[in-house]
Design a protein around this motif. Structure first.
Motif, PDB file in Angstrom:
ATOM      1  N   SER A   1       0.843  -1.199   0.000  1.00  0.00           N
ATOM      2  CA  SER A   1       0.000   0.000   0.000  1.00  0.00           C
ATOM      3  C   SER A   1       0.874   1.242   0.000  1.00  0.00           C
ATOM      4  O   SER A   1       1.974   1.244   0.530  1.00  0.00           O
ATOM      5  N   TYR A   2       0.344   2.288  -0.581  1.00  0.00           N
ATOM      6  CA  TYR A   2       1.136   3.516  -0.739  1.00  0.00           C
ATOM      7  C   TYR A   2       1.374   4.219   0.586  1.00  0.00           C
ATOM      8  O   TYR A   2       2.432   4.745   0.848  1.00  0.00           O
ATOM      9  N   TYR A   3       0.376   4.220   1.474  1.00  0.00           N
ATOM     10  CA  TYR A   3       0.509   4.851   2.782  1.00  0.00           C
ATOM     11  C   TYR A   3       0.392   3.812   3.876  1.00  0.00           C
ATOM     12  O   TYR A   3      -0.365   2.859   3.766  1.00  0.00           O
ATOM     13  N   LYS A   4       1.146   4.002   4.930  1.00  0.00           N
ATOM     14  CA  LYS A   4       0.987   3.213   6.145  1.00  0.00           C
ATOM     15  C   LYS A   4       0.720   4.203   7.260  1.00  0.00           C
ATOM     16  O   LYS A   4       1.628   4.632   7.972  1.00  0.00           O
ATOM     17  N   PRO A   5      -0.516   4.689   7.415  1.00  0.00           N
ATOM     18  CA  PRO A   5      -0.802   5.755   8.360  1.00  0.00           C
ATOM     19  C   PRO A   5      -0.568   5.327   9.799  1.00  0.00           C
ATOM     20  O   PRO A   5      -0.537   4.140  10.109  1.00  0.00           O
TER      21      PRO A   5
ATOM     22  N   VAL B   1      -2.017  18.985  -5.146  1.00  0.00           N
ATOM     23  CA  VAL B   1      -1.675  18.018  -4.109  1.00  0.00           C
ATOM     24  C   VAL B   1      -0.200  18.133  -3.759  1.00  0.00           C
ATOM     25  O   VAL B   1       0.671  18.109  -4.633  1.00  0.00           O
ATOM     26  N   ILE B   2       0.074  18.297  -2.465  1.00  0.00           N
ATOM     27  CA  ILE B   2       1.445  18.379  -1.973  1.00  0.00           C
ATOM     28  C   ILE B   2       1.640  17.261  -0.954  1.00  0.00           C
ATOM     29  O   ILE B   2       0.868  17.156   0.005  1.00  0.00           O
ATOM     30  N   TYR B   3       2.658  16.438  -1.162  1.00  0.00           N
ATOM     31  CA  TYR B   3       2.894  15.296  -0.287  1.00  0.00           C
ATOM     32  C   TYR B   3       3.900  15.667   0.809  1.00  0.00           C
ATOM     33  O   TYR B   3       4.784  16.508   0.597  1.00  0.00           O
ATOM     34  N   PRO B   4       3.782  15.042   1.985  1.00  0.00           N
ATOM     35  CA  PRO B   4       4.663  15.383   3.116  1.00  0.00           C
ATOM     36  C   PRO B   4       6.146  15.341   2.773  1.00  0.00           C
ATOM     37  O   PRO B   4       6.917  16.185   3.221  1.00  0.00           O
ATOM     38  N   LYS B   5       6.559  14.364   1.960  1.00  0.00           N
ATOM     39  CA  LYS B   5       7.976  14.224   1.614  1.00  0.00           C
ATOM     40  C   LYS B   5       8.484  15.416   0.801  1.00  0.00           C
ATOM     41  O   LYS B   5       9.694  15.651   0.733  1.00  0.00           O
TER      42      LYS B   5
ATOM     43  N   LYS C   1       3.708  16.940   9.911  1.00  0.00           N
ATOM     44  CA  LYS C   1       3.632  16.184  11.163  1.00  0.00           C
ATOM     45  C   LYS C   1       2.524  15.126  11.121  1.00  0.00           C
ATOM     46  O   LYS C   1       2.661  14.051  11.718  1.00  0.00           O
ATOM     47  N   LEU C   2       1.434  15.433  10.446  1.00  0.00           N
ATOM     48  CA  LEU C   2       0.355  14.448  10.307  1.00  0.00           C
ATOM     49  C   LEU C   2       0.727  13.349   9.314  1.00  0.00           C
ATOM     50  O   LEU C   2       0.128  12.273   9.310  1.00  0.00           O
ATOM     51  N   ASN C   3       1.701  13.646   8.449  1.00  0.00           N
ATOM     52  CA  ASN C   3       2.196  12.700   7.447  1.00  0.00           C
ATOM     53  C   ASN C   3       1.104  12.237   6.483  1.00  0.00           C
ATOM     54  O   ASN C   3       0.980  11.063   6.161  1.00  0.00           O
ATOM     55  N   ILE C   4       0.304  13.187   6.041  1.00  0.00           N
ATOM     56  CA  ILE C   4      -0.723  12.910   5.031  1.00  0.00           C
ATOM     57  C   ILE C   4      -0.655  14.006   3.972  1.00  0.00           C
ATOM     58  O   ILE C   4      -0.102  15.076   4.227  1.00  0.00           O
TER      59      ILE C   4
ATOM     60  N   LYS D   1     -13.322  12.624   0.329  1.00  0.00           N
ATOM     61  CA  LYS D   1     -14.031  12.191   1.531  1.00  0.00           C
ATOM     62  C   LYS D   1     -13.545  10.848   2.068  1.00  0.00           C
ATOM     63  O   LYS D   1     -13.721  10.545   3.257  1.00  0.00           O
ATOM     64  N   ASP D   2     -12.934  10.019   1.206  1.00  0.00           N
ATOM     65  CA  ASP D   2     -12.442   8.714   1.642  1.00  0.00           C
ATOM     66  C   ASP D   2     -10.931   8.705   1.842  1.00  0.00           C
ATOM     67  O   ASP D   2     -10.334   7.638   2.050  1.00  0.00           O
ATOM     68  N   GLU D   3     -10.316   9.874   1.787  1.00  0.00           N
ATOM     69  CA  GLU D   3      -8.863   9.972   1.917  1.00  0.00           C
ATOM     70  C   GLU D   3      -8.474  10.528   3.282  1.00  0.00           C
ATOM     71  O   GLU D   3      -9.221  11.272   3.904  1.00  0.00           O
ATOM     72  N   SER D   4      -7.283  10.169   3.734  1.00  0.00           N
ATOM     73  CA  SER D   4      -6.668  10.839   4.873  1.00  0.00           C
ATOM     74  C   SER D   4      -5.867  11.998   4.294  1.00  0.00           C
ATOM     75  O   SER D   4      -4.826  11.785   3.652  1.00  0.00           O
ATOM     76  N   ILE D   5      -6.359  13.207   4.474  1.00  0.00           N
ATOM     77  CA  ILE D   5      -5.799  14.350   3.752  1.00  0.00           C
ATOM     78  C   ILE D   5      -6.091  15.654   4.480  1.00  0.00           C
ATOM     79  O   ILE D   5      -7.046  15.746   5.256  1.00  0.00           O
ATOM     80  N   VAL D   6      -5.233  16.644   4.230  1.00  0.00           N
ATOM     81  CA  VAL D   6      -5.466  18.010   4.703  1.00  0.00           C
ATOM     82  C   VAL D   6      -5.997  18.824   3.538  1.00  0.00           C
ATOM     83  O   VAL D   6      -5.423  18.800   2.444  1.00  0.00           O
ATOM     84  N   ILE D   7      -7.105  19.536   3.747  1.00  0.00           N
ATOM     85  CA  ILE D   7      -7.587  20.505   2.761  1.00  0.00           C
ATOM     86  C   ILE D   7      -7.244  21.890   3.306  1.00  0.00           C
ATOM     87  O   ILE D   7      -7.637  22.235   4.420  1.00  0.00           O
TER      88      ILE D   7
END
Length: 387
Positions: free
Chosen positions: A60-64, A94-98, A159-162, A192-198
């Motif tokens: 999986s792409y994320y391991k929250p 879209v901006i990713y934590p990395k 810090k949330l890593n999303i 709505k089904d994602e772990s994400i910051v808007i």
């Protein structure tokens, strides 16, 4: 004991003893919890989960972290933004934590503690939900321009890593009746089904008071739609809005946020830390700077304005003077030059009067500006008499 654990971790890594390695990590987590170090706990737990991910051959792409919605193997690796119907432009980036660089942010203890609290609660939201409580996932950032609102949104994302969906206002707001509300709904519906910051900056552009006499009706419809959308935000979505004009926001919108964080212009201590941190990146320069004095002269400026001033000062030394050095006088000279470059005459004298009040002498101002001391003194006296 802590040193012994670190050495044991190194030994386990070399010997590929995964079981013992995880055992020591668990002890570190308990130790940090006992000492109230939430950020360290989060980082260690993230590392444990990455280790589990590799050992289980999870693709999986994320391991929250604990409590986050898990993504299955069918989840798309990259989020696609919905588009505006008319312009066909993406509604968010879209901006990713990395991809977010570590920032040397200077906030007061109250804000730093709030950041830790928000992150820890969100990453352990499963426990909060089990207690029948609401997860804090709607934050309003307020304050003058350049005081760190956008930087704080990025810091929380890291810090949330999303991922962060940075809403593009130029695509969001349209002249077509009802289309702006539709665009806002598209954004929240798409994640709505994602772990994400808007993140919506300049939030007042779509959330102004409905009693505004200049509004023709469309803004009222946008705010009404926004109220319904905010009420429906799921726990896995983290919503951050930022504004320079909190007083212009509709009161019902404000009440929808779990927390309001006010970022004010930095005080002397914050400026000292910020300037010190900034200068650490320029150790190749010969620096002769009284940081406390510069902080005193720049009091009332935002972090962004101070950053611009220091960058401008460094560039002037290299490009114009060909000298890899920077002194207190160089920065003062740059500060005065910027005043004369971007201000009207009356404002120039007002700013000079302010600098004089903060400790820059009439003689220093005269040397920098090439204006006679008597002229500066007379002009400053007139400004003070009109106050």
């Amino acid at each position: 004991m802590y040193r012994e654990w670190i050495l044991e971790l190194i030994r386990c890594y070399i010997l590929k003893d995964d079981g013992r390695f995880k055992e020591i990590l668990d002890k570190l987590v308990k130790y940090e919890k006992a000492n109230g170090n939430e950020s360290e706990i989060y980082e260690i737990e993230q590392f444990i989960q990455e280790t589990n991910k590799k050992s289980n051959n999870d693709s999986s792409y994320y391991k929250p972290s604990k409590g986050l919605i898990m993504r299955d193997n069918k989840s798309k690796k990259h989020l696609d933004s919905p588009k505006d119907k008319v312009s066909n432009s993406n509604l968010f980036e879209v901006i990713y934590p990395k991809d977010i660089t570590n920032q040397s942010l200077i906030f007061n203890d109250k804000i730093n503690n709030k950041i830790k609290e928000i992150v820890y609660e969100y990453n352990n939201k499963e426990q909060v939900i089990q207690l029948g409580l609401k997860v804090e996932n709607k934050i309003l950032l307020c304050g003058p321009p350049g005081c760190g609102k956008t930087s704080l949104a990025y810091e929380l994302t890291k810090k949330l890593n999303i991922p962060l969906a940075y809403v593009k206002l130029d695509s969001l707001i349209t002249s077509l009746m009802g289309q702006t509300s539709s665009n806002i709904r598209k954004i929240f519906e798409s994640v709505k089904d994602e772990s994400i910051v808007i993140f919506i900056d300049e939030f007042d552009a779509i959330a102004k008071k409905r009693a505004d006499s200049n509004d023709l009706g469309e803004l009222k419809r946008i705010v009404n739609s926004l109220l319904q959308i905010i009420d429906g935000i799921p726990d896995n979505v983290f919503f951050i809005a930022a504004t320079n004009f909190e007083e212009s926001l509709d009161s019902a919108i404000i009440r929808r946020f779990d927390s309001i964080i006010n970022l004010e212009r930095p005080n002397i201590d914050s400026l000292n830390k910020y300037i010190q941190t900034f200068l650490e990146d320029y150790k190749k320069f010969v620096l002769d700077i009284d940081i406390n004095r510069i902080s005193k002269f720049t009091l009332g400026m935002s972090f962004s304005e101070v950053n611009d001033l220091l960058s401008y000062s460094l560039k002037r030394q290299i490009v114009h003077k060909k000298e890899p050095s920077l002194s207190t006088d160089d920065i003062i000279e740059s500060l005065v030059n910027k005043i004369f470059q971007f201000s009207e005459e009356y404002d120039q004298i007002s700013r000079l009067a302010e600098l004089n009040k903060k400790g820059i002498s009439i003689r220093e101002l005269s040397e920098i500006t090439s204006i006679p001391k008597s002229t500066i003194s007379d002009r400053i006296r007139k400004v003070k008499s009109n106050e």
